[in-house]
Design an enzyme around this catalytic site. Structure first.
Site, PDB file in Angstrom:
ATOM      1  CG  ASP A   1      -9.332   2.412  -1.007  1.00 49.44           C
ATOM      2  OD1 ASP A   1      -8.555   2.331  -1.977  1.00 49.44           O
ATOM      3  OD2 ASP A   1      -9.270   1.782   0.635  1.00 49.44           O
TER       4      ASP A   1
ATOM      5  CD1 TRP B   1      -5.189   2.866  -3.146  1.00 45.95           C
ATOM      6  CD2 TRP B   1      -3.597   5.500  -3.173  1.00 45.95           C
ATOM      7  NE1 TRP B   1      -4.384   3.035  -2.179  1.00 45.95           N
ATOM      8  CE2 TRP B   1      -3.648   4.490  -1.795  1.00 45.95           C
ATOM      9  CE3 TRP B   1      -2.854   6.499  -2.493  1.00 45.95           C
ATOM     10  CZ2 TRP B   1      -3.206   4.723  -0.568  1.00 45.95           C
ATOM     11  CZ3 TRP B   1      -2.989   6.559  -1.057  1.00 45.95           C
ATOM     12  CH2 TRP B   1      -3.007   6.123  -0.412  1.00 45.95           C
ATOM     13  N   GLY B   2      -3.181   4.369  -8.056  1.00 42.66           N
ATOM     14  CA  GLY B   2      -2.838   5.435  -9.732  1.00 42.66           C
ATOM     15  C   GLY B   2      -2.367   6.654  -9.817  1.00 42.66           C
TER      16      GLY B   2
ATOM     17  CG  ASP C   1      -2.581   0.055   0.880  1.00 43.26           C
ATOM     18  OD1 ASP C   1      -2.305   1.407   0.188  1.00 43.26           O
ATOM     19  OD2 ASP C   1      -2.928   0.608   1.954  1.00 43.26           O
TER      20      ASP C   1
HETATM   21  C1  GLA Z   1      -5.796   1.645   1.553  1.00 36.49           C
HETATM   22  C2  GLA Z   1      -5.965   0.120   0.108  1.00 36.49           C
HETATM   23  C3  GLA Z   1      -7.108  -0.657   0.423  1.00 36.49           C
HETATM   24  C4  GLA Z   1      -6.981  -1.065   1.821  1.00 36.49           C
HETATM   25  C5  GLA Z   1      -6.254  -0.237   2.913  1.00 36.49           C
HETATM   26  C6  GLA Z   1      -6.478  -1.240   3.948  1.00 36.49           C
HETATM   27  O1  GLA Z   1      -6.687   2.227   1.108  1.00 36.49           O
HETATM   28  O2  GLA Z   1      -6.250   1.051  -0.978  1.00 36.49           O
HETATM   29  O3  GLA Z   1      -7.531  -1.472  -0.523  1.00 36.49           O
HETATM   30  O4  GLA Z   1      -5.830  -2.324   1.850  1.00 36.49           O
HETATM   31  O5  GLA Z   1      -6.134   1.162   2.807  1.00 36.49           O
HETATM   32  O6  GLA Z   1      -6.465   0.297   5.567  1.00 36.49           O
END
Ligand code: GLA
Length: 403
Positions: free
Chosen positions: A202, A181-182, A147
């Site tokens: 997300d 996230w791009g 992440d």
């Molecule tokens: C980010 C990621 C999610 C998830 C959360 C966990 O938001 O994009 O997919 O893994 O963290 O905290």
């Protein structure tokens, strides 16, 4: 002589670490804890999920990676800087849990973060990449979702490449799932770094999310994947960056979550198959309905997602209450999804003349109705509930050779 030997070795041993090749040649499939369970995870949940997926056919349908997302560790590393699983959640430890999954034919996935802390506030891997990669290898980890929270000014390419090198050095093949996230357009740089990369923020289980760059898969799709925008004809698709071993990831499945209607779940699944998206189940698979299970394990739909050509599809047309999505498949076949984006049920018609790039006479197979429904010489019409989809496979018809 020694010099020659050394030179030969130097030429044959790769000087640089690299990504593990030959993994994720089709989009990864599995289960991830985050969408439904968030921080509320433990060893029993993982074991029950795995047992369920063996019994209900998901494992055999291809869902092989069981991934524990954020919030599995203690809030602090040990005195030597090692990550430790929270013993209240995972009393048996991660090695035993990995063994449990492997014994049942699954692969074991875990989560960490390129920042100082994960998004949930647990220790991140920044500055501990090589140590954590060794820890994961010792637990039998096969998949790492990595992440992007708390990364301050870190450069994404550097951060993900460092972890890639650490995993490679630890010598256990790991599918590396990039989750930034791009933001930095990883599709432009991550082909040799990871096996999949998130393209968006997300996902949320809501069809009618209204704010752009807000969450909601309809919006995600609208923004990221429209190759042909009817309004301006602009080509802004990113499908050309995906292929075997390196996939765009529009986030995990919300299929079967209670906030979606059955039609929305089925449409969501169909579009992810068109997009060659990773299929990571995000519902509580212990409690899904038989209808949702049938969608998620449908062989014909999964065959579209997993098609060996590995070409991502795109949204070909968007009109006020109708969208057409297409994907080129191996053997000259195509998949087409006709989506009712309107608020009411309607008869939707697809004229194959519109799909000028799909050449030749074809048989049309309706994937959800499990039947052939004519050829592309006539328009196809189907009554579709609001947000439901017709999911079609177009197979070339071989004309008998002329005598
Ligand atoms: C980010 C990621 C999610 C998830 C959360 C966990 O938001 O994009 O997919 O893994 O963290 O905290």
């Amino acid at each position: 002589m020694k010099k020659i030997l050394c030179l030969m070795l130097c030429l044959t041993v790769p000087a640089f670490a690299q990504k593990f090749e030959g993994l994720a040649l089709t989009p990864p499939m599995g289960f991830n804890t985050w969408n439904t369970f968030a921080t509320n995870i433990n060893e029993v949940l993982i074991q029950q999920t795995a047992d369920t997926m063996v019994k209900n056919g998901m494992r055999d349908a291809g869902y092989s990676y069981i991934v524990i997302d954020d919030c599995w560790s203690l809030k602090e590393r040990d005195a030597n800087g090692n990550l430790l699983p929270d013993p209240a959640k995972f009393p048996g430890g991660m090695k035993a849990l990995g063994d449990y999954l492997h014994a049942r034919g699954f692969k074991f996935g875990i989560y960490s973060c390129a920042g100082s802390k994960t998004c949930g506030g647990y220790p991140g891997s920044q500055g501990h990449e090589y140590q954590d990669a060794l820890t994961f290898a010792s637990w039998g980890v096969d998949y790492l979702k990595y992440d992007w929270c708390n990364t301050a000014t870190r450069d994404a390419r550097e951060a993900y490449t460092t972890m890639r090198d650490a995993l490679f050095t630890a010598k256990r093949p790991v599918v590396f799932s990039i989750c930034e996230w791009g933001n930095s357009k990883p599709w432009e740089w991550a082909k040799d770094v990871g096996h999949l990369w998130r393209t968006t923020g997300d996902i949320h289980a809501s069809y009618n999310a209204v704010q752009r760059w807000e969450r909601g898969w309809k919006i995600i799709l609208d923004l990221q994947y429209s190759l042909v925008q009817p309004a301006d004809g602009q080509n802004n698709g990113i499908g050309q960056y995906a292929g075997p071993g390196h996939w765009n990831d529009p986030d995990m499945l919300e299929v079967g979550r209670e906030d979606l209607t059955f039609a929305e779940s089925r449409a969501h699944f169909s579009l992810w198959c068109i997009l060659a998206a990773p299929l990571m189940a995000g519902a509580d698979v212990r409690n899904i309905t038989p209808e949702i299970l049938a969608v998620m394990t449908d062989k014909e739909a999964i065959a579209i997602d997993q098609d060996s050509l590995g070409k991502e599809g795109w949204r070909y047309r968007a009109e006020p209450s109708r969208e057409i999505w297409v994907r080129e498949l191996s053997n000259g076949e195509w998949a087409v999804a006709l989506l009712n984006t309107g608020d009411t049920a309607a008869d939707l018609t697809l004229s194959f003349r519109d799909l000028w790039f799909i050449e030749g006479k074809r048989q049309i197979h309706d994937i959800w109705d499990k039947k052939d429904v004519g050829t592309n010489e006539k328009p196809f019409t189907k009554h579709l509930d609001s947000h439901d989809v017709a999911f079609l496979r177009l197979k070339p018809i071989k004309e008998p050779a002329a005598k």
